[in-house]
Design a protein around this motif. Structure first.
Motif, short mmCIF file in Angstrom:
data_model
loop_
_atom_site.label_atom_id
_atom_site.label_comp_id
_atom_site.label_asym_id
_atom_site.label_seq_id
_atom_site.Cartn_x
_atom_site.Cartn_y
_atom_site.Cartn_z
N ARG A 117 0.83 -1.21 0.00
CA ARG A 117 0.00 0.00 0.00
C ARG A 117 0.86 1.26 0.00
N GLU A 118 1.99 1.23 0.70
CA GLU A 118 2.89 2.38 0.72
C GLU A 118 3.47 2.62 -0.67
N TRP A 119 3.78 1.55 -1.40
CA TRP A 119 4.33 1.68 -2.74
C TRP A 119 3.29 2.31 -3.67
N ILE A 120 2.05 1.89 -3.52
CA ILE A 120 0.98 2.44 -4.35
C ILE A 120 0.78 3.93 -4.05
N GLN A 121 0.81 4.28 -2.78
CA GLN A 121 0.67 5.69 -2.41
C GLN A 121 1.83 6.52 -2.95
N GLY A 122 3.04 5.98 -2.89
CA GLY A 122 4.21 6.67 -3.43
C GLY A 122 4.11 6.84 -4.94
N PHE A 123 3.65 5.81 -5.61
CA PHE A 123 3.48 5.88 -7.06
C PHE A 123 2.40 6.89 -7.43
N ARG A 124 1.31 6.90 -6.67
CA ARG A 124 0.23 7.86 -6.92
C ARG A 124 0.73 9.29 -6.70
N TYR A 125 1.51 9.50 -5.64
CA TYR A 125 2.06 10.84 -5.38
C TYR A 125 2.97 11.28 -6.52
N PHE A 126 3.79 10.37 -7.02
CA PHE A 126 4.68 10.70 -8.14
C PHE A 126 3.88 11.10 -9.37
N LEU A 127 2.84 10.33 -9.69
CA LEU A 127 2.02 10.65 -10.87
C LEU A 127 1.28 11.97 -10.70
N GLU A 128 0.79 12.24 -9.50
CA GLU A 128 0.08 13.49 -9.27
C GLU A 128 1.02 14.68 -9.35
N LYS A 129 2.26 14.49 -8.91
CA LYS A 129 3.22 15.59 -8.92
C LYS A 129 3.74 15.87 -10.33
N HIS A 130 3.94 14.83 -11.14
CA HIS A 130 4.55 15.00 -12.44
C HIS A 130 3.59 14.68 -13.58
N GLY A 131 2.30 14.71 -13.37
CA GLY A 131 1.34 14.29 -14.38
C GLY A 131 0.75 15.41 -15.21
N PHE A 132 1.46 16.49 -15.42
CA PHE A 132 1.04 17.60 -16.27
C PHE A 132 -0.17 18.36 -15.74
N TYR A 133 -0.75 17.96 -14.66
CA TYR A 133 -1.89 18.62 -14.03
C TYR A 133 -3.10 18.73 -14.95
N VAL A 134 -3.21 17.82 -15.90
CA VAL A 134 -4.35 17.85 -16.82
C VAL A 134 -5.63 17.61 -16.05
N SER A 135 -5.65 16.59 -15.22
CA SER A 135 -6.86 16.26 -14.48
C SER A 135 -7.26 17.38 -13.53
N SER A 136 -6.29 17.96 -12.85
CA SER A 136 -6.60 19.02 -11.90
C SER A 136 -7.15 20.26 -12.60
N ARG A 137 -6.53 20.64 -13.69
CA ARG A 137 -6.97 21.83 -14.39
C ARG A 137 -8.34 21.62 -15.04
N LEU A 138 -8.55 20.43 -15.59
CA LEU A 138 -9.85 20.13 -16.19
C LEU A 138 -10.94 20.07 -15.12
N ALA A 139 -10.62 19.52 -13.97
CA ALA A 139 -11.58 19.46 -12.87
C ALA A 139 -11.93 20.86 -12.37
N ASP A 140 -10.94 21.74 -12.30
CA ASP A 140 -11.21 23.11 -11.89
C ASP A 140 -12.15 23.81 -12.88
N LYS A 141 -11.92 23.58 -14.16
CA LYS A 141 -12.78 24.19 -15.19
C LYS A 141 -14.22 23.67 -15.10
N LEU A 142 -14.36 22.37 -14.83
CA LEU A 142 -15.68 21.75 -14.80
C LEU A 142 -16.35 21.84 -13.43
#
Length: 76
Positions: free
Chosen positions: A2-27
């Motif tokens: 579970r710690e590995w999954i959380q670390g992987f998720r944190y990495f993707l959220e930090k370096h994932g171009f923020y597409v999901s976050s920006r699209l969610a803010d718009k919508l």
């Protein structure tokens, strides 16, 4: 595990171009729901959702480069 999954998720959220976050803010939605939509769409369309995600990431990056505010002429 579970710690590995959380670390992987944190990495993707930090370096994932923020597409999901920006699209969610718009919508006006949560970013988690937008990410889930992309995941389900990827499974449903055999990977086309991932291509759409990368296209949006490229488009947002290009938009950021074009619309950056410059304070003077010498910032080029």
């Amino acid at each position: 595990m579970r710690e590995w999954i959380q670390g992987f998720r944190y990495f993707l959220e930090k370096h994932g171009f923020y597409v999901s976050s920006r699209l969610a803010d718009k919508l006006g939605m949560r970013a988690k729901n937008v990410r889930l939509f992309f995941i389900y769409a990827s499974f449903f369309t055999m990977g086309a959702g991932f291509v759409i995600y990368l296209t949006l990431a490229f488009w947002l990056k290009l938009k950021d480069l074009v619309y950056t505010k410059r304070t003077s002429v010498f910032d080029l």
